[in-house]
Design an enzyme around this catalytic site. Structure first.
Site, PDB file in Angstrom:
ATOM      1  N   TYR A  27       1.082  -1.135  -0.043  1.00 19.88           N
ATOM      2  CA  TYR A  27       0.107   0.005   0.020  1.00 19.88           C
ATOM      3  C   TYR A  27       0.939   1.250  -0.027  1.00 19.88           C
ATOM      4  O   TYR A  27       2.058   1.147  -0.303  1.00 19.88           O
ATOM      5  CB  TYR A  27      -0.756  -0.086   1.097  1.00 19.88           C
ATOM      6  CG  TYR A  27      -1.795   1.059   1.416  1.00 19.88           C
ATOM      7  CD1 TYR A  27      -2.989   1.123   0.491  1.00 19.88           C
ATOM      8  CD2 TYR A  27      -2.171   1.694   2.488  1.00 19.88           C
ATOM      9  CE1 TYR A  27      -3.763   2.075   0.691  1.00 19.88           C
ATOM     10  CE2 TYR A  27      -2.957   2.494   2.791  1.00 19.88           C
ATOM     11  CZ  TYR A  27      -3.940   3.025   1.822  1.00 19.88           C
ATOM     12  OH  TYR A  27      -5.021   3.746   1.915  1.00 19.88           O
ATOM     13  N   LYS A  83      -6.186  -1.501  -2.282  1.00 21.24           N
ATOM     14  CA  LYS A  83      -7.344  -1.365  -1.333  1.00 21.24           C
ATOM     15  C   LYS A  83      -8.001  -2.761  -1.061  1.00 21.24           C
ATOM     16  O   LYS A  83      -8.566  -3.052  -0.130  1.00 21.24           O
ATOM     17  CB  LYS A  83      -8.278  -0.148  -1.997  1.00 21.24           C
ATOM     18  CG  LYS A  83      -7.589   1.081  -2.085  1.00 21.24           C
ATOM     19  CD  LYS A  83      -7.662   2.001  -0.879  1.00 21.24           C
ATOM     20  CE  LYS A  83      -7.076   3.315  -0.789  1.00 21.24           C
ATOM     21  NZ  LYS A  83      -7.236   4.142   0.393  1.00 21.24           N
ATOM     22  N   GLU A 143     -12.308   5.000  -5.621  1.00 21.51           N
ATOM     23  CA  GLU A 143     -10.873   5.424  -5.059  1.00 21.51           C
ATOM     24  C   GLU A 143     -10.206   6.503  -6.174  1.00 21.51           C
ATOM     25  O   GLU A 143     -10.111   6.042  -7.337  1.00 21.51           O
ATOM     26  CB  GLU A 143     -10.277   4.173  -4.910  1.00 21.51           C
ATOM     27  CG  GLU A 143      -9.000   4.362  -4.158  1.00 21.51           C
ATOM     28  CD  GLU A 143      -9.122   4.826  -2.776  1.00 21.51           C
ATOM     29  OE1 GLU A 143      -9.986   4.315  -1.825  1.00 21.51           O
ATOM     30  OE2 GLU A 143      -8.200   5.872  -2.344  1.00 21.51           O
ATOM     31  N   ASP A 144      -9.684   7.524  -5.680  1.00 15.22           N
ATOM     32  CA  ASP A 144      -8.385   8.299  -6.361  1.00 15.22           C
ATOM     33  C   ASP A 144      -9.230   8.779  -7.662  1.00 15.22           C
ATOM     34  O   ASP A 144      -8.384   8.760  -8.866  1.00 15.22           O
ATOM     35  CB  ASP A 144      -7.306   7.484  -6.709  1.00 15.22           C
ATOM     36  CG  ASP A 144      -6.594   7.245  -5.042  1.00 15.22           C
ATOM     37  OD1 ASP A 144      -6.939   8.005  -4.180  1.00 15.22           O
ATOM     38  OD2 ASP A 144      -5.717   6.643  -5.154  1.00 15.22           O
ATOM     39  N   ALA A 179      -7.546  22.009  -0.703  1.00 14.89           N
ATOM     40  CA  ALA A 179      -9.082  21.948  -0.726  1.00 14.89           C
ATOM     41  C   ALA A 179      -9.646  21.075  -1.740  1.00 14.89           C
ATOM     42  O   ALA A 179     -10.465  21.515  -2.558  1.00 14.89           O
ATOM     43  CB  ALA A 179      -9.645  23.413  -0.924  1.00 14.89           C
ATOM     44  N   GLY A 180      -8.977  19.853  -1.900  1.00 15.50           N
ATOM     45  CA  GLY A 180      -9.290  19.118  -3.115  1.00 15.50           C
ATOM     46  C   GLY A 180     -10.411  17.879  -2.421  1.00 15.50           C
ATOM     47  O   GLY A 180     -11.023  18.144  -1.487  1.00 15.50           O
ATOM     48  N   ALA A 213     -10.085  15.191  -0.794  1.00 14.32           N
ATOM     49  CA  ALA A 213      -9.412  14.826   0.740  1.00 14.32           C
ATOM     50  C   ALA A 213      -9.935  15.875   1.756  1.00 14.32           C
ATOM     51  O   ALA A 213     -10.560  15.844   2.845  1.00 14.32           O
ATOM     52  CB  ALA A 213      -8.242  14.188   0.723  1.00 14.32           C
ATOM     53  N   ASN A 259       0.155  11.758   0.836  1.00 16.92           N
ATOM     54  CA  ASN A 259       0.685  10.322   0.506  1.00 16.92           C
ATOM     55  C   ASN A 259       1.471  10.631  -0.912  1.00 16.92           C
ATOM     56  O   ASN A 259       0.776  11.281  -1.653  1.00 16.92           O
ATOM     57  CB  ASN A 259      -0.161   9.180   0.389  1.00 16.92           C
ATOM     58  CG  ASN A 259      -0.672   9.055   1.859  1.00 16.92           C
ATOM     59  OD1 ASN A 259      -0.081   9.125   2.715  1.00 16.92           O
ATOM     60  ND2 ASN A 259      -1.946   8.691   1.742  1.00 16.92           N
ATOM     61  N   ASN A 293      -4.861   7.396   8.064  1.00 20.56           N
ATOM     62  CA  ASN A 293      -4.955   6.954   6.918  1.00 20.56           C
ATOM     63  C   ASN A 293      -6.340   6.387   6.597  1.00 20.56           C
ATOM     64  O   ASN A 293      -6.759   5.518   7.518  1.00 20.56           O
ATOM     65  CB  ASN A 293      -3.806   5.808   6.328  1.00 20.56           C
ATOM     66  CG  ASN A 293      -3.783   5.757   4.693  1.00 20.56           C
ATOM     67  OD1 ASN A 293      -4.623   5.027   4.254  1.00 20.56           O
ATOM     68  ND2 ASN A 293      -2.591   6.019   4.257  1.00 20.56           N
ATOM     69  N   ASN A 294      -7.104   6.572   5.476  1.00 22.01           N
ATOM     70  CA  ASN A 294      -8.386   5.948   5.679  1.00 22.01           C
ATOM     71  C   ASN A 294      -8.461   4.348   5.516  1.00 22.01           C
ATOM     72  O   ASN A 294      -9.408   3.867   6.006  1.00 22.01           O
ATOM     73  CB  ASN A 294      -9.092   6.315   4.172  1.00 22.01           C
ATOM     74  CG  ASN A 294      -8.284   6.076   2.955  1.00 22.01           C
ATOM     75  OD1 ASN A 294      -7.234   5.470   2.891  1.00 22.01           O
ATOM     76  ND2 ASN A 294      -8.691   7.139   2.089  1.00 22.01           N
TER      77      ASN A 294
HETATM   78  N1  NAI Z   1      -4.416  10.113   4.740  1.00 19.30           N
HETATM   79  C1  NAI Z   1      -5.208   9.590   3.994  1.00 19.30           C
HETATM   80  O1  NAI Z   1      -5.962   8.757   4.386  1.00 19.30           O
HETATM   81  C2  NAI Z   1      -5.448  10.464   2.472  1.00 19.30           C
HETATM   82  C3  NAI Z   1      -4.425  11.269   2.000  1.00 19.30           C
HETATM   83  N2  NAI Z   1      -4.705  11.766   0.768  1.00 19.30           N
HETATM   84  C4  NAI Z   1      -3.681  12.612   0.276  1.00 19.30           C
HETATM   85  O2  NAI Z   1      -4.027  13.892   0.106  1.00 19.30           O
HETATM   86  C5  NAI Z   1      -3.508  14.490  -0.873  1.00 19.30           C
HETATM   87  C6  NAI Z   1      -4.367  15.017  -1.557  1.00 19.30           C
HETATM   88  O3  NAI Z   1      -5.515  14.024  -2.422  1.00 19.30           O
HETATM   89  P1  NAI Z   1      -6.664  14.499  -3.144  1.00 19.30           P
HETATM   90  O4  NAI Z   1      -7.524  15.548  -2.145  1.00 19.30           O
HETATM   91  O5  NAI Z   1      -7.381  13.341  -3.374  1.00 19.30           O
HETATM   92  O6  NAI Z   1      -6.156  15.248  -4.343  1.00 19.30           O
HETATM   93  P2  NAI Z   1      -6.729  16.582  -4.978  1.00 19.30           P
HETATM   94  O7  NAI Z   1      -6.096  16.562  -6.082  1.00 19.30           O
HETATM   95  O8  NAI Z   1      -8.156  16.462  -5.009  1.00 19.30           O
HETATM   96  O9  NAI Z   1      -6.557  17.744  -3.964  1.00 19.30           O
HETATM   97  C7  NAI Z   1      -5.242  18.452  -3.864  1.00 19.30           C
HETATM   98  C8  NAI Z   1      -5.494  19.754  -3.391  1.00 19.30           C
HETATM   99  O10 NAI Z   1      -4.201  20.280  -3.224  1.00 19.30           O
HETATM  100  C9  NAI Z   1      -4.154  21.686  -3.923  1.00 19.30           C
HETATM  101  N3  NAI Z   1      -2.853  22.124  -3.916  1.00 19.30           N
HETATM  102  C10 NAI Z   1      -2.146  21.863  -4.819  1.00 19.30           C
HETATM  103  N4  NAI Z   1      -0.814  22.791  -4.643  1.00 19.30           N
HETATM  104  C11 NAI Z   1      -1.242  23.549  -3.496  1.00 19.30           C
HETATM  105  C12 NAI Z   1      -0.455  24.382  -2.799  1.00 19.30           C
HETATM  106  N5  NAI Z   1       0.711  24.622  -3.218  1.00 19.30           N
HETATM  107  N6  NAI Z   1      -0.916  24.959  -1.713  1.00 19.30           N
HETATM  108  C13 NAI Z   1      -2.038  24.653  -1.420  1.00 19.30           C
HETATM  109  N7  NAI Z   1      -3.045  23.549  -1.983  1.00 19.30           N
HETATM  110  C14 NAI Z   1      -2.354  23.104  -3.138  1.00 19.30           C
HETATM  111  C15 NAI Z   1      -4.981  21.025  -5.253  1.00 19.30           C
HETATM  112  O11 NAI Z   1      -5.228  22.463  -5.908  1.00 19.30           O
HETATM  113  C16 NAI Z   1      -5.957  20.481  -4.895  1.00 19.30           C
HETATM  114  O12 NAI Z   1      -7.288  21.247  -4.599  1.00 19.30           O
HETATM  115  C17 NAI Z   1      -2.817  13.327  -1.707  1.00 19.30           C
HETATM  116  O13 NAI Z   1      -1.300  13.490  -1.151  1.00 19.30           O
HETATM  117  C18 NAI Z   1      -3.321  11.921  -1.244  1.00 19.30           C
HETATM  118  O14 NAI Z   1      -2.433  11.032  -1.098  1.00 19.30           O
HETATM  119  C19 NAI Z   1      -5.803  11.456   0.240  1.00 19.30           C
HETATM  120  C20 NAI Z   1      -6.848  10.518   0.636  1.00 19.30           C
HETATM  121  C21 NAI Z   1      -6.587   9.975   1.835  1.00 19.30           C
HETATM  122  C1  PYR Z   2      -4.900   6.917   1.389  1.00 16.26           C
HETATM  123  C2  PYR Z   2      -5.424   7.329   0.082  1.00 16.26           C
HETATM  124  O1  PYR Z   2      -6.566   7.033  -0.166  1.00 16.26           O
HETATM  125  C3  PYR Z   2      -4.657   8.286  -0.642  1.00 16.26           C
HETATM  126  O2  PYR Z   2      -3.778   8.842  -0.210  1.00 16.26           O
HETATM  127  O3  PYR Z   2      -5.346   8.727  -1.654  1.00 16.26           O
HETATM  128 MG    MG Z   3      -7.211   7.168  -2.135  1.00 17.59          MG
END
Ligand code: NAI
Ligand code: PYR
Ligand code: MG
Length: 621
Positions: free
Chosen positions: A137, A209, A299-300, A356-357, A359, A467, A510-511
């Site tokens: 993972y 997953k 997912e993703d 603000a994406g 997640a 991540n 982590n989710n």
């Molecule tokens: N810990 C966990 O369980 C999870 C972690 N993540 C991680 O969160 C991160 C984002 O994932 P998603 O939201 O799915 O992606 P996404 O692409 O939907 O969101 C990312 C956001 O960050 C913004 N961004 C880019 N550069 C930036 C900057 N310099 N300053 C501020 N904002 C900026 C983008 O415009 C976008 O809105 C990834 O690294 C992903 O691996 C996502 C889901 C679960």
């Molecule tokens: C953990 C997860 O789902 C992600 O980073 O997209």
């Molecule tokens: Mg994911």
């Protein structure tokens, strides 16, 4: 498919089916009045023999085939003489695993093991859960996905490609033929972990997953000190043969992939608009038609589609988006645990969400909804606790006028902001109690930012959640070095950090710590939907399992190693909530949830005393 009886439990198949399928189906029909198992129960009937059996990863037991089975199944002479237990097989496989040095080579080794022998694959990982989850993972799977076209060996799920849209239903039916499917995990490869558009390689996140649904559910022994719950010493979860990993190949905008002659997907720019929507819609309708009692896990997906698709389809079938809802739920649990330590209320927090994406919005919405439900705040007051910062800075009405605010973030736009909108300025101005990072910007929480957080409160809550590891907004080592006292949780795994001679364990927020429980709870209750109430119930249960409020030095969330029992508890709370809300469709009572959940798990070995027999087998004539 048609429904049988009132329970809505039995999938039926208009399609021509395999003999095995008909028998499983008939058996399910018999069971339906009492309980439908989530794994294929009892003697496993096989029609394959000899070479074909050894090449079937689901059935192959390798040298664990007994002498009788070898004789019966034409395996004599095809295996070395000794008969091994699963323990011995795992020991051998572990030695081979250890001989691979780089994590990506270990990942490849485990992939090929899975392609050969599921029992051994799941048996091995369940014995080394903490060590191997980062290999299959995040973070290693990100590397495997980005090299997908170069590492490719064999199919690992269902690839639905846009040029074959006409044949989508036929291809789907072929993939589920002779299977009962409980769970479909689907990505469009648009935003994989933090590494962006990975095209067809996204299938790797669906399969990762899926593996966790099987591994991170079940039991490890009596680890739940709070509840004194005992679990037997096997591990198990959702039967892997009942999970379908899917990738929707709608092209890619990743130039490296488009330029790569070895790229293995549809080499075309990513579809959007009506073509994209029609493709996804066709897929969801096929799932609804043929597997209406399954859970569809998204997912993703890319940011432009994730929330939009969730809004369209969530009311129509049992579906959830893990990045939005799973991440929201696990982060809420970590926040609840952290404010248990700081002895404050949710509504007293000032929260910065950096990114603000999908997640980020999922997290803010989940915490906001919890403020409303648990502390009776009205929506406007709850929204006002949040400051969202995206690539153009703090989301303000100015940015909104410039159309630079992501859809879904409008409610959080600050109307009253006049100063600078960069992260450091916002931290200094509002003195936040919580800082979360879901921005994919490694190192974005600089020393100045972290020190300013420390200036704003004694124990700042800091969650760099991006991540894989290299994209973390701040490492625990740095963050704790600069503050000494931050309450931290991270997206990828980190080792503990020494602060003033004390070793601090870092919670992995982590989710994966919650989605298997959310999914399993939905599946065992055959819930019509995975409702916001069920997600909140899961998050609250996870927060209750944290040791942090009683022990301020403990990690905010339970350890990944305990995730089997933790996820089982979450699943039970989720299924019970489904009963409370009247969305469960199984013909048994809420009081039975725990027992039903415990017995519904698949194990990499049968429930037999002898630990090398998977099932007693009956040979198909
Ligand atoms: N810990 C966990 O369980 C999870 C972690 N993540 C991680 O969160 C991160 C984002 O994932 P998603 O939201 O799915 O992606 P996404 O692409 O939907 O969101 C990312 C956001 O960050 C913004 N961004 C880019 N550069 C930036 C900057 N310099 N300053 C501020 N904002 C900026 C983008 O415009 C976008 O809105 C990834 O690294 C992903 O691996 C996502 C889901 C679960
Ligand atoms: C953990 C997860 O789902 C992600 O980073 O997209
Ligand atoms: Mg994911």
């Amino acid at each position: 498919m048609t429904r049988h009886g009132d329970s809505g439990l039995v999938p039926t198949h208009g399609e021509k089916r395999h003999m095995i399928s008909r028998r499983i189906f008939a058996r399910n029909l018999l069971q339906v009045k009492s309980f439908t198992r989530l794994f294929t129960e009892g003697p496993l009937r096989v029609s394959q023999r000899g070479e074909a059996l050894l090449n079937n990863a689901q059935l192959n037991k390798g040298v664990a085939f007994t002498r009788e089975e070898r004789k019966e199944l034409d395996l004599d002479g095809r295996l070395p003489y000794a008969v091994a237990t699963l323990d011995v097989q795992c020991e051998r496989a572990y030695q081979q695993y250890q001989s691979r040095d780089a994590p990506i080579h270990k990942n490849t080794f485990l992939q090929s093991l899975k392609a050969q022998n599921w029992t051994l694959y799941y048996g091995l990982i369940s014995r080394h859960l903490k060590e191997m989850i980062p290999i299959i993972y995040t973070p290693t799977e990100a590397e495997a996905i980005s090299s997908y076209s170069h590492l490719f060996r064999r199919s690992e799920g269902l690839y639905l490609s846009y040029p074959d849209m006409e044949d989508m239903e036929k291809n789907y039916l072929a993939a589920i033929e002779s299977k009962e499917i409980d769970l479909i995990i689907c990505t469009d490869g648009g935003q994989i972990l933090g590494i962006g558009d990975q095209g067809v390689g996204g299938i790797g996140i669906s399969t990762a997953k899926a593996a966790l649904y099987t591994l991170v559910l079940g039991c490890r022994g009596p680890t739940d000190a709070h509840n004194d719950i005992y679990y037997p010493s096997l591990i198990g979860g959702i039967d892997p043969s009942r999970i379908l990993p899917v990738t929707l190949d709608v092209g890619t905008n990743n130039k490296d992939l488009l330029d790569d002659p070895l790229y293995i997907g549809w080499s075309h720019e990513r579809l959007q608009g009506d073509q994209y929507d029609a493709f996804v819609d066709k897929f969801v309708n096929i799932v609804k038609k043929h597997n209406r009692h399954s859970l569809l896990h998204f997912e993703d997906f890319g940011n432009e589609n994730a929330q939009r698709l969730l809004d369209i389809y969530q009311p129509k079938l049992s579906l959830f988006n893990d990045d939005i809802q799973g991440t929201g739920a696990v982060t809420l649990a970590a926040v609840l645990a952290a404010i248990g330590v700081t002895k404050s209320k949710l509504s007293e927090q000032r929260i910065i969400c950096f990114g603000a994406g999908s997640a980020g919005l999922g997290i803010c919405n989940q915490i906001r909804d919890a403020m409303m439900q648990l502390e009776s705040l009205d929506r406007k007051s709850a929204n006002s606790c949040f400051y969202l910062i995206d690539r153009h800075g703090l989301l303000t009405d100015h940015l909104q006028q410039e159309k630079k605010v992501n859809k879904g973030a409008e409610e959080y736009v600050r109307q009253d902001w006049n100063g600078p909108t960069g992260l450091l300025d916002v931290v200094k101005t509002i003195k936040p109690t919580i800082l979360m990072g879901v921005s994919t910007q490694g190192g974005a929480f600089t020393e100045e930012v972290i020190r300013a957080m420390k200036d704003s409160c004694d124990r700042p809550i800091i969650f760099p959640l991006s991540n894989p590891t290299r994209l973390t907004e701040v490492t625990p080592q740095n963050c704790l070095g600069w503050t000494g006292a931050a309450l931290m949780a991270t997206g990828s795994p980190f080792s503990s950090v020494k602060v003033n001679d004390r070793s601090i364990d870092i919670a992995e927020c982590n989710n994966a710590l919650i989605y298997p429980g959310l999914g399993f709870g939905t599946i065992i209750s055959r819930s019509r939907v995975l409702s916001p109430g069920m997600i909140l119930a899961g998050a609250q249960r996870l927060a209750n399992l944290s040791a942090a409020p009683e022990n301020p030095h403990a990690a905010l969330l339970p350890d990944v190693e305990d995730s089997p029992s933790v996820n089982m508890e979450i699943a039970i709370s989720v299924a019970e909530k489904a009963f409370d809300e009247g969305v469960a469709t199984v013909p048994w009572k809420k009081e039975e949830v725990r027992e039903r959940a415990m017995t519904a798990r698949w194990h990499p070995v049968g429930m037999l005393k002898s630990n090398f027999l998977m099932h007693p087998w009956i040979v198909e004539q």
